[in-house]
Design a protein around this motif. Structure first.
Motif, mmCIF file in Angstrom:
data_model
loop_
_atom_site.group_PDB
_atom_site.id
_atom_site.type_symbol
_atom_site.label_atom_id
_atom_site.label_comp_id
_atom_site.label_asym_id
_atom_site.label_seq_id
_atom_site.Cartn_x
_atom_site.Cartn_y
_atom_site.Cartn_z
ATOM 1 N N PRO A 263 0.553 -1.048 -0.006
ATOM 2 C CA PRO A 263 -0.106 -0.374 0.100
ATOM 3 C C PRO A 263 0.864 1.096 -0.047
ATOM 4 N N VAL A 264 -0.166 1.994 -0.261
ATOM 5 C CA VAL A 264 0.779 3.586 -0.313
ATOM 6 C C VAL A 264 1.178 4.048 1.325
ATOM 7 N N GLY A 265 2.482 3.961 1.149
ATOM 8 C CA GLY A 265 2.415 4.878 2.745
ATOM 9 C C GLY A 265 2.546 6.294 2.731
ATOM 10 N N GLY A 266 2.541 6.989 4.406
ATOM 11 C CA GLY A 266 2.918 9.030 4.125
ATOM 12 C C GLY A 266 4.360 9.206 3.237
ATOM 13 N N TRP A 267 4.561 8.356 4.010
ATOM 14 C CA TRP A 267 6.073 8.394 3.622
ATOM 15 C C TRP A 267 6.442 8.215 2.542
ATOM 16 N N ASP A 268 5.823 8.080 1.270
ATOM 17 C CA ASP A 268 5.579 8.074 0.198
ATOM 18 C C ASP A 268 4.937 9.477 -1.079
ATOM 19 N N THR A 269 4.864 10.424 0.150
ATOM 20 C CA THR A 269 4.126 11.956 -0.828
ATOM 21 C C THR A 269 6.111 12.486 -1.033
ATOM 22 N N GLY A 270 6.031 12.566 -2.274
ATOM 23 C CA GLY A 270 7.272 13.028 -2.801
ATOM 24 C C GLY A 270 7.274 13.325 -3.699
ATOM 25 N N ASP A 271 7.973 14.395 -4.774
ATOM 26 C CA ASP A 271 8.510 14.713 -6.276
ATOM 27 C C ASP A 271 9.025 13.538 -6.796
ATOM 28 N N TYR A 272 8.169 12.995 -7.597
ATOM 29 C CA TYR A 272 8.644 11.809 -8.568
ATOM 30 C C TYR A 272 8.790 12.854 -10.455
ATOM 31 N N HIS A 273 9.802 11.268 -10.659
ATOM 32 C CA HIS A 273 9.928 11.284 -12.085
ATOM 33 C C HIS A 273 10.280 10.878 -13.028
ATOM 34 N N CYS A 274 9.922 9.871 -14.121
ATOM 35 C CA CYS A 274 10.641 8.609 -14.089
ATOM 36 C C CYS A 274 11.539 9.208 -15.717
ATOM 37 N N GLU A 275 12.849 8.108 -15.785
ATOM 38 C CA GLU A 275 14.015 8.624 -17.253
ATOM 39 C C GLU A 275 13.528 7.397 -17.879
ATOM 40 N N ALA A 276 13.258 7.188 -18.998
ATOM 41 C CA ALA A 276 14.044 6.511 -20.577
ATOM 42 C C ALA A 276 15.125 6.761 -21.187
ATOM 43 N N SER A 277 15.474 4.910 -20.790
ATOM 44 C CA SER A 277 16.888 5.497 -22.055
ATOM 45 C C SER A 277 17.159 3.891 -22.210
ATOM 46 N N ASN A 278 17.607 3.422 -23.477
ATOM 47 C CA ASN A 278 18.004 2.411 -24.504
ATOM 48 C C ASN A 278 19.696 2.426 -25.015
ATOM 49 N N ASN A 279 20.660 2.981 -24.882
ATOM 50 C CA ASN A 279 21.792 3.302 -24.853
ATOM 51 C C ASN A 279 22.108 3.674 -25.642
ATOM 52 N N VAL A 280 21.017 4.385 -26.376
ATOM 53 C CA VAL A 280 21.271 5.239 -27.991
ATOM 54 C C VAL A 280 21.182 6.583 -27.453
ATOM 55 N N GLY A 281 21.568 7.279 -27.498
ATOM 56 C CA GLY A 281 21.763 8.992 -27.249
ATOM 57 C C GLY A 281 21.198 8.732 -25.331
ATOM 58 N N SER A 282 21.021 10.059 -24.796
ATOM 59 C CA SER A 282 20.993 10.528 -23.643
ATOM 60 C C SER A 282 20.171 9.836 -23.116
ATOM 61 N N PRO A 283 19.790 8.830 -21.976
ATOM 62 C CA PRO A 283 18.304 9.314 -20.949
ATOM 63 C C PRO A 283 17.540 10.754 -20.957
ATOM 64 N N GLN A 284 16.528 10.030 -20.622
ATOM 65 C CA GLN A 284 14.482 11.448 -21.120
ATOM 66 C C GLN A 284 15.188 11.395 -19.789
ATOM 67 N N LYS A 285 14.681 12.544 -19.491
ATOM 68 C CA LYS A 285 13.531 12.471 -17.837
ATOM 69 C C LYS A 285 12.351 13.429 -18.391
ATOM 70 N N SER A 286 11.307 12.656 -17.575
ATOM 71 C CA SER A 286 10.391 13.577 -17.468
ATOM 72 C C SER A 286 10.139 14.253 -16.657
ATOM 73 N N ASP A 287 9.050 15.144 -16.806
ATOM 74 C CA ASP A 287 8.437 16.535 -15.672
ATOM 75 C C ASP A 287 8.032 16.383 -14.720
ATOM 76 N N VAL A 288 8.682 16.381 -13.332
ATOM 77 C CA VAL A 288 8.068 15.973 -11.976
ATOM 78 C C VAL A 288 7.126 16.268 -11.721
ATOM 79 N N PHE A 289 5.917 15.673 -11.069
ATOM 80 C CA PHE A 289 5.285 15.543 -10.168
ATOM 81 C C PHE A 289 4.835 15.200 -9.497
ATOM 82 N N ARG A 290 4.282 15.835 -8.523
ATOM 83 C CA ARG A 290 3.746 15.810 -6.805
ATOM 84 C C ARG A 290 2.552 14.398 -6.123
ATOM 85 N N MET A 291 3.129 13.977 -5.287
ATOM 86 C CA MET A 291 2.361 12.693 -5.187
ATOM 87 C C MET A 291 2.038 13.036 -3.505
#
Length: 100
Positions: free
Chosen positions: A72-100
Protein backbone atom coordinates in the motif's frame (compact mmCIF):
# COMPACT_ATOMS: atom_id res chain seq x y z
CA UNK A 1 16.54 5.73 -32.17
CA UNK A 2 17.11 7.56 -28.88
CA UNK A 3 14.10 7.87 -26.56
CA UNK A 4 12.05 11.04 -26.55
CA UNK A 5 10.92 12.77 -23.39
CA UNK A 6 8.85 10.23 -21.43
CA UNK A 7 5.45 10.99 -19.96
CA UNK A 8 4.99 10.31 -16.26
CA UNK A 9 1.47 9.58 -15.04
CA UNK A 10 1.45 10.25 -11.30
CA UNK A 11 -1.76 10.43 -9.24
CA UNK A 12 -1.84 13.81 -7.52
CA UNK A 13 -3.35 12.21 -4.44
CA UNK A 14 -3.42 8.67 -3.12
CA UNK A 15 -5.14 7.30 -0.03
CA UNK A 16 -2.76 5.92 2.58
CA UNK A 17 -3.20 2.16 2.77
CA UNK A 18 -4.54 1.87 -0.79
CA UNK A 19 -2.86 0.92 -4.09
CA UNK A 20 -1.36 3.60 -6.33
CA UNK A 21 0.00 3.04 -9.83
CA UNK A 22 2.49 5.40 -11.46
CA UNK A 23 3.20 4.90 -15.15
CA UNK A 24 6.00 6.06 -17.40
CA UNK A 25 5.62 5.88 -21.17
CA UNK A 26 7.73 6.80 -24.17
CA UNK A 27 6.88 5.98 -27.79
CA UNK A 28 9.90 6.84 -29.97
CA UNK A 29 12.85 4.85 -28.68
CA UNK A 30 14.11 1.86 -30.63
CA UNK A 31 15.01 -0.54 -29.09
CA UNK A 32 12.22 0.14 -26.54
CA UNK A 33 13.70 1.96 -23.54
CA UNK A 34 13.84 0.79 -19.96
CA UNK A 35 12.57 3.09 -17.24
CA UNK A 36 13.82 4.29 -13.89
CA UNK A 37 11.83 6.21 -11.31
CA UNK A 38 13.15 8.93 -9.03
CA UNK A 39 11.68 10.30 -5.82
CA UNK A 40 12.92 13.73 -4.73
CA UNK A 41 15.84 13.29 -7.14
CA UNK A 42 16.94 9.88 -5.80
CA UNK A 43 16.64 6.79 -7.99
CA UNK A 44 14.24 4.14 -6.65
CA UNK A 45 16.02 0.78 -6.30
CA UNK A 46 14.26 -2.27 -7.81
CA UNK A 47 13.78 -3.66 -4.30
CA UNK A 48 12.94 -1.08 -1.61
CA UNK A 49 14.08 -3.41 1.18
CA UNK A 50 17.62 -3.33 -0.25
CA UNK A 51 17.98 0.39 0.47
CA UNK A 52 18.03 2.13 3.86
CA UNK A 53 16.46 5.17 2.15
CA UNK A 54 13.42 3.29 0.84
CA UNK A 55 13.01 0.40 3.28
CA UNK A 56 9.82 1.96 4.75
CA UNK A 57 8.23 1.89 1.31
CA UNK A 58 6.29 -0.98 -0.24
CA UNK A 59 6.35 -0.95 -4.03
CA UNK A 60 7.09 -3.02 -7.10
CA UNK A 61 8.89 -1.61 -10.09
CA UNK A 62 8.94 -2.92 -13.67
CA UNK A 63 11.75 -1.31 -15.71
CA UNK A 64 10.31 -2.68 -18.98
CA UNK A 65 6.75 -1.38 -18.64
CA UNK A 66 7.63 1.70 -16.59
CA UNK A 67 5.06 0.83 -13.92
CA UNK A 68 5.69 1.73 -10.30
CA UNK A 69 3.03 0.22 -8.03
CA UNK A 70 2.73 1.19 -4.38
CA UNK A 71 0.81 -1.43 -2.42
CA UNK A 72 0.00 0.00 0.00
CA UNK A 73 0.87 3.69 -0.16
CA UNK A 74 2.36 5.08 3.05
CA UNK A 75 2.60 8.67 4.23
CA UNK A 76 6.35 8.39 3.67
CA UNK A 77 5.73 7.98 -0.09
CA UNK A 78 4.67 11.62 -0.52
CA UNK A 79 7.19 13.40 -2.68
CA UNK A 80 8.24 14.61 -6.12
CA UNK A 81 8.44 11.85 -8.73
CA UNK A 82 9.86 11.70 -12.22
CA UNK A 83 10.90 8.91 -14.53
CA UNK A 84 13.76 8.44 -16.97
CA UNK A 85 13.82 6.48 -20.24
CA UNK A 86 17.06 5.07 -21.64
CA UNK A 87 17.97 2.57 -24.37
CA UNK A 88 21.74 2.98 -24.86
CA UNK A 89 21.10 5.24 -27.88
CA UNK A 90 21.63 8.92 -27.14
CA UNK A 91 21.12 10.37 -23.67
CA UNK A 92 18.58 9.19 -21.09
CA UNK A 93 15.51 11.43 -21.13
CA UNK A 94 13.73 12.65 -18.01
CA UNK A 95 10.03 13.35 -17.60
CA UNK A 96 8.53 16.35 -15.86
CA UNK A 97 8.35 16.14 -12.06
CA UNK A 98 5.01 15.45 -10.39
CA UNK A 99 4.03 15.63 -6.73
CA UNK A 100 2.17 12.73 -5.16
Amino acid sequence: VPPGKPLAHVPSSATIGSRAVLRCSEGQGSPPPTFRWYKDGTVLPPDPKSSPTFRNSSYSLDPKTGELIFEPVGGWDTGDYHCEASNNVGSPQKSDVFRM
